[in-house]
Design an enzyme around this catalytic site. Sequence first.
Site, PDB file in Angstrom:
ATOM      1  N   CYS A 208       0.861  -1.199   0.000  1.00 60.96           N
ATOM      2  CA  CYS A 208       0.000   0.000   0.000  1.00 60.96           C
ATOM      3  C   CYS A 208       0.895   1.247   0.000  1.00 60.96           C
ATOM      4  CB  CYS A 208      -0.900   0.013   1.231  1.00 60.96           C
ATOM      5  SG  CYS A 208      -1.755   1.587   1.412  1.00 60.96           S
TER       6      CYS A 208
ATOM      7  N   VAL B  79      -6.839   1.282   4.515  1.00 63.31           N
ATOM      8  CA  VAL B  79      -5.593   1.501   5.237  1.00 63.31           C
ATOM      9  C   VAL B  79      -4.885   2.689   4.557  1.00 63.31           C
ATOM     10  CG1 VAL B  79      -5.305  -0.864   6.010  1.00 63.31           C
ATOM     11  CG2 VAL B  79      -4.399  -0.230   3.776  1.00 63.31           C
TER      12      VAL B  79
ATOM     13  N   SER C   7      -3.738   8.763   5.055  1.00 66.54           N
ATOM     14  CA  SER C   7      -2.295   9.064   5.102  1.00 66.54           C
ATOM     15  C   SER C   7      -2.007  10.563   5.244  1.00 66.54           C
ATOM     16  CB  SER C   7      -1.598   8.506   3.859  1.00 66.54           C
ATOM     17  OG  SER C   7      -1.995   9.186   2.693  1.00 66.54           O
TER      18      SER C   7
HETATM   19  N1  LIG Z   1      -6.409   8.738   0.193  1.00 62.96           N
HETATM   20  C1  LIG Z   1      -6.297   7.600   1.101  1.00 62.96           C
HETATM   21  C2  LIG Z   1      -6.190   6.359   0.233  1.00 62.96           C
HETATM   22  C3  LIG Z   1      -6.103   5.068   1.008  1.00 62.96           C
HETATM   23  C4  LIG Z   1      -6.279   3.868   0.086  1.00 62.96           C
HETATM   24  O1  LIG Z   1      -6.714   3.967  -1.078  1.00 62.96           O
HETATM   25  N2  LIG Z   1      -5.926   2.688   0.617  1.00 62.96           N
HETATM   26  C5  LIG Z   1      -6.149   1.469  -0.136  1.00 62.96           C
HETATM   27  C6  LIG Z   1      -4.931   0.549  -0.035  1.00 62.96           C
HETATM   28  S1  LIG Z   1      -3.467   1.241  -0.722  1.00 62.96           S
HETATM   29  C7  LIG Z   1      -7.300   0.716   0.468  1.00 62.96           C
HETATM   30  O2  LIG Z   1      -7.383   0.582   1.677  1.00 62.96           O
HETATM   31  N3  LIG Z   1      -8.197   0.209  -0.388  1.00 62.96           N
HETATM   32  C8  LIG Z   1      -9.330  -0.567   0.027  1.00 62.96           C
HETATM   33  C9  LIG Z   1     -10.637   0.096  -0.325  1.00 62.96           C
HETATM   34  O3  LIG Z   1     -10.634   1.213  -0.876  1.00 62.96           O
HETATM   35  O4  LIG Z   1     -11.651  -0.526  -0.064  1.00 62.96           O
HETATM   36  C10 LIG Z   1      -5.064   7.804   1.988  1.00 62.96           C
HETATM   37  O5  LIG Z   1      -4.204   8.612   1.622  1.00 62.96           O
HETATM   38  O6  LIG Z   1      -4.984   7.196   3.073  1.00 62.96           O
END
Ligand SMILES: N[C@@H](CCC(=O)N[C@@H](CS)C(=O)NCC(=O)O)C(=O)O
Length: 223
Positions: free
Chosen positions: A10, A50, A65
């Site tokens: 991730c 996450v 994040s």
């Molecule tokens: N903009 C968010 C993006 C977080 C994100 O897209 N995480 C992904 C993994 S890299 C996730 O958890 N995806 C699962 C989902 O969207 O259901 C951040 O910066 O934390």
Amino acid sequence: MWHLYQFALCPFSRKVRLLMGEKGVGYELVREYPWERRDEFLDLNPAGQVPVLVNADSGITLIHSDAISEYLEETVDQAPMISGTAVNRAEIRRLVAWFDEQFYFQVVGPLLHERMEKRLVSRTTPDAGVLRMAMRNANQLLDYMDWLLDHRNWLAGASLTLADLAGAAHISVADYLGGIDWRSHEQTRRWYSGLKSRPSFRPLLSERMEVIPPPPHYDKVDF
Ligand SMILES: N[C@@H](CCC(=O)N[C@@H](CS)C(=O)NCC(=O)O)C(=O)O
């Protein structure tokens, strides 16, 4: 003690890990695959994404994040990563957003979908056309990084900032998934090699995603 809910590939979690490493903030990893939609994890973050950073002792749960990075920047003095004038800080945030949006949606997201999610979740084969497009996009976005690094020591200016950590986080995942052709990107290659040699980066490079091996050059500082 902090616990970071994340998985190895991730890029948003990698950004947070690099920042915590640079700032010397200790934490333990909790491997979380968001697609499993575990009840205990959804209790922490009903949006199911996450990274999530938890300090049970102080009752703090931080999600996203950017929110986590801003919190660490505001609460830990060591190694400031969003610093300088208001204009400097705006440039750092612009580039972090560029990586988290452009680089993620054009390169890392499609690579993760084709090479990781299809393997681990839907058990289907990757689409070669999507992979080619992601690599073409990476090539164009690295041209812009080369241009920035022709004019600056680091991506956002004279010193290492969160923009470099965000960039290295996304590029490291794209590189793990074989999505970067380094041949015509000497400036970015040199910058990335310097980042790879930092202590904050070493734990990321030695980690592996189950059943998905990286290319041989992935963890080499000279590649
Ligand atoms: N903009 C968010 C993006 C977080 C994100 O897209 N995480 C992904 C993994 S890299 C996730 O958890 N995806 C699962 C989902 O969207 O259901 C951040 O910066 O934390």
